[in-house]
Design a protein around this motif. Sequence first.
Motif, mmCIF file in Angstrom:
data_model
loop_
_atom_site.group_PDB
_atom_site.id
_atom_site.type_symbol
_atom_site.label_atom_id
_atom_site.label_comp_id
_atom_site.label_asym_id
_atom_site.label_seq_id
_atom_site.Cartn_x
_atom_site.Cartn_y
_atom_site.Cartn_z
ATOM 1 N N PHE A 208 -20.229 -25.081 -21.305
ATOM 2 C CA PHE A 208 -19.460 -24.478 -20.209
ATOM 3 C C PHE A 208 -17.981 -24.393 -20.578
ATOM 4 O O PHE A 208 -17.305 -23.418 -20.249
ATOM 5 N N GLY A 209 -17.483 -25.433 -21.261
ATOM 6 C CA GLY A 209 -16.077 -25.441 -21.653
ATOM 7 C C GLY A 209 -15.763 -24.317 -22.616
ATOM 8 O O GLY A 209 -14.724 -23.657 -22.495
ATOM 9 N N ALA A 210 -16.675 -24.074 -23.572
ATOM 10 C CA ALA A 210 -16.466 -22.970 -24.515
ATOM 11 C C ALA A 210 -16.409 -21.655 -23.754
ATOM 12 O O ALA A 210 -15.545 -20.802 -24.009
ATOM 13 N N ALA A 211 -17.313 -21.485 -22.788
ATOM 14 C CA ALA A 211 -17.319 -20.249 -21.997
ATOM 15 C C ALA A 211 -16.008 -20.100 -21.233
ATOM 16 O O ALA A 211 -15.416 -19.004 -21.208
ATOM 17 N N SER A 212 -15.499 -21.194 -20.639
ATOM 18 C CA SER A 212 -14.269 -21.009 -19.864
ATOM 19 C C SER A 212 -13.063 -20.811 -20.765
ATOM 20 O O SER A 212 -12.133 -20.098 -20.389
ATOM 21 N N ALA A 213 -13.079 -21.401 -21.980
ATOM 22 C CA ALA A 213 -11.974 -21.141 -22.915
ATOM 23 C C ALA A 213 -11.943 -19.664 -23.288
ATOM 24 O O ALA A 213 -10.885 -19.031 -23.324
ATOM 25 N N ILE A 214 -13.127 -19.099 -23.559
ATOM 26 C CA ILE A 214 -13.207 -17.689 -23.938
ATOM 27 C C ILE A 214 -12.745 -16.799 -22.789
ATOM 28 O O ILE A 214 -11.969 -15.848 -22.974
ATOM 29 N N LEU A 215 -13.184 -17.135 -21.572
ATOM 30 C CA LEU A 215 -12.778 -16.338 -20.405
ATOM 31 C C LEU A 215 -11.279 -16.442 -20.160
ATOM 32 O O LEU A 215 -10.626 -15.441 -19.832
ATOM 33 N N ALA A 216 -10.722 -17.654 -20.331
ATOM 34 C CA ALA A 216 -9.286 -17.823 -20.071
ATOM 35 C C ALA A 216 -8.473 -16.992 -21.057
ATOM 36 O O ALA A 216 -7.524 -16.309 -20.668
ATOM 37 N N MET A 217 -8.865 -17.027 -22.329
ATOM 38 C CA MET A 217 -8.110 -16.267 -23.322
ATOM 39 C C MET A 217 -8.201 -14.772 -23.034
ATOM 40 O O MET A 217 -7.195 -14.049 -23.106
ATOM 41 N N ALA A 218 -9.404 -14.308 -22.678
ATOM 42 C CA ALA A 218 -9.575 -12.888 -22.379
ATOM 43 C C ALA A 218 -8.774 -12.490 -21.137
ATOM 44 O O ALA A 218 -8.138 -11.431 -21.104
ATOM 45 N N ALA A 219 -8.775 -13.362 -20.116
ATOM 46 C CA ALA A 219 -8.050 -13.041 -18.891
ATOM 47 C C ALA A 219 -6.556 -12.922 -19.171
ATOM 48 O O ALA A 219 -5.892 -11.997 -18.693
ATOM 49 N N LEU A 220 -6.019 -13.837 -19.999
ATOM 50 C CA LEU A 220 -4.593 -13.783 -20.314
ATOM 51 C C LEU A 220 -4.272 -12.556 -21.156
ATOM 52 O O LEU A 220 -3.238 -11.913 -20.956
ATOM 53 N N GLY A 221 -5.158 -12.229 -22.085
ATOM 54 C CA GLY A 221 -4.957 -11.017 -22.875
ATOM 55 C C GLY A 221 -4.965 -9.789 -21.986
ATOM 56 O O GLY A 221 -4.143 -8.881 -22.137
ATOM 57 N N PHE A 222 -5.861 -9.801 -21.023
ATOM 58 C CA PHE A 222 -6.016 -8.649 -20.129
ATOM 59 C C PHE A 222 -4.767 -8.424 -19.282
ATOM 60 O O PHE A 222 -4.394 -7.291 -19.017
ATOM 61 N N VAL A 223 -4.092 -9.494 -18.836
ATOM 62 C CA VAL A 223 -2.884 -9.308 -18.041
ATOM 63 C C VAL A 223 -1.634 -9.326 -18.929
ATOM 64 O O VAL A 223 -0.522 -9.467 -18.434
ATOM 65 N N SER A 224 -1.825 -9.174 -20.231
ATOM 66 C CA SER A 224 -0.740 -9.024 -21.214
ATOM 67 C C SER A 224 0.216 -10.205 -21.273
ATOM 68 O O SER A 224 1.394 -10.027 -21.550
ATOM 69 N N VAL A 225 -0.253 -11.415 -21.002
ATOM 70 C CA VAL A 225 0.592 -12.569 -21.256
ATOM 71 C C VAL A 225 -0.057 -13.494 -22.288
ATOM 72 O O VAL A 225 0.474 -14.544 -22.599
ATOM 73 N N GLY A 226 -1.208 -13.083 -22.815
ATOM 74 C CA GLY A 226 -1.878 -13.897 -23.827
ATOM 75 C C GLY A 226 -1.422 -13.473 -25.203
ATOM 76 O O GLY A 226 -0.228 -13.298 -25.439
ATOM 77 N N LEU A 227 -2.388 -13.296 -26.088
ATOM 78 C CA LEU A 227 -2.051 -12.861 -27.436
ATOM 79 C C LEU A 227 -1.521 -11.429 -27.401
ATOM 80 O O LEU A 227 -1.758 -10.684 -26.459
ATOM 81 N N ARG A 228 -0.770 -11.081 -28.428
ATOM 82 C CA ARG A 228 -0.116 -9.774 -28.450
ATOM 83 C C ARG A 228 -0.857 -8.794 -29.346
ATOM 84 O O ARG A 228 -1.462 -9.210 -30.327
ATOM 85 N N PRO A 229 -0.780 -7.490 -29.044
ATOM 86 C CA PRO A 229 -1.284 -6.508 -29.996
ATOM 87 C C PRO A 229 -0.490 -6.641 -31.299
ATOM 88 O O PRO A 229 0.673 -7.059 -31.238
ATOM 89 N N PRO A 230 -1.019 -6.294 -32.445
ATOM 90 C CA PRO A 230 -2.313 -5.644 -32.667
ATOM 91 C C PRO A 230 -3.476 -6.604 -32.834
ATOM 92 O O PRO A 230 -4.513 -6.192 -33.342
#
Lengths: 275, 327
Positions: A208-230
Amino acid sequence: MNVSTLAPSRRLALPTLNGRQRLGAALLALLLAFAWLVPWLFDADPARQQLTRILQLPTLAEPLGTDHLGRSLLARLASAVRLSLGMALLSVASAAIPGVILGVMAGWRGGWLDRVLGSLADACLALPGLLLVLLLVAIAPGNFWALYVGISLVLWIEYFRVVRARTRILVASPQLEASRLLGFGPLYLFRRHLWPELAPQVLTLAAFGAASAILAMAALGFVSVGLRPPTAELGLLMIELLPYYHEAPWAMAQPIVVLFVLVLSLNLLAGRDPR
Amino acid sequence: MSVTLASRTTPRWTAGLGSLLLQRLFQAGLVAWMVGTLTFVLTRSLPGDMAYRIAAGRYGHDMVNTSAAEAVRAELALDQPALGAYFGWLWDLLQLDLGRSLVSGEPVMTELWHQLGHSLGLAFLAVLLSLLLGPPLGLLAGLKPNGALDRVSEVAASVLRALPPFAVGLVLILIFSVTLGWLPAAGHGRFAHGILPALTLALALAAISSRVARNAMSDVSQSAYYAFSRTKGLGERLSFLRHGLRNAAVPVIAYLGVQFVYLIEGVVVVETLFAWPGIGHALVHAIVARDVPMIQGTALVMGLMFVALNTVVDLLCHWLDPRRRSA
């Protein structure tokens, strides 16, 4: 008291998988193969742009088509899955190890140590996890390490709480008492009596923790405050392709499907209800 | 004597309430302290000269000059020693003095006041929709465990749980706005604008609450007291209403508290996706612009909202389940 609690068998450490868990493991294996075989089999650079071939439909040379900058979606997706799984593995490991150790210590020793660690965990629980991660990410936007530290800081609490509660019960058990009277040290007691009982729960939490880590990273990327392009990251892929949903709906759907299968496989692997 | 008589005849649903509220009050204090400390550390650890960084966020990267940076330095007391500044910061926070937004120059409280209304409206609609969708479906599924409805709803719940809220929102936009053209994809103003963001949040909440309701109902329907209510001659409908519903409601309401984590996290993402002018949207913008007082204010309000919602759940459970009061 039944026989199995008297003699903790080795089988408990590696629980046999039921049907749903097997399906989850198979899906995860497929994704792992996809993520690591693609760069090996294809000449795929996730950052190479070919502006003459943007948003192309899948062809034999580009099995998943190209994005709005003519980059190979196959290469980008494989790279994104590697990143997500790598991050998940790293943060689960660095949350589980201190979480389990501190949980065992707090549950075993009790007293002031238990109270201090318990209030530390309660303090971390006072804020919703993503909010804590967002505050840490605000220090260094686009930085992988800030993201990783934030996610691990949120995840360790669950291991701590579950392990502490179980340890408290296990430490009071007659079989542990017997071993202790025979003169075995704490490390042996942990290996022989605690870990076999804790392992299945820790593994469920890890999935479950792995799933929430993946979701958290994707959510932050989606709102453009996570990892940066490219950087190829699943949330970023979605937000980058969002303006082209009309011309290239298949491209838009790919990161969504991959994220879905990734999280589903981990949820299935974890087995039980998230309670 | 009269006191004991009174307490025997009237339901003492206030028993144990004090410690419950005290605990939540303590949690609220923790939230304020943590948000204050984290944002303080945040401002002090920005790379480069803090004053220039914030001035750049305020005036644009090409328009920064030394006087602007010095103005920022004076305003945020950046030249003071760290420890004194830290306690000054906490003291302001305790007085609910959140300062002014570095981007708009408006007091943070005024901005938050507007945004909080929008966020609470969205959250309320989402919880309402999820309660209309999830628990009734779960109760029906729980009456016949492993029946067709149970299996279908289990698969649907697993699928929804594996999709993050923004992906659910994207799929909803693609179906209802782009393909069918029924609802607006983004924006704010009319009621129709709120439906898709609320539904996005509600679907994920309902996925969990339907399973919790299903498990609770199947426990209740296999219990001795439920069997007895049928034996004593109550019909299926009456035993469900009198003995099933309230007992199954307790875990569903208790689980709502756990779901609020999801709701608050979802608000950040869903508001950004649908351009909904709430505090989640504001938080993301403040982080991008490095608007430190705004980050602190929104995080504080969201944290306190989380504590307040949990307190409401505590009170509801306390009122629904008399057995918890003595514990």
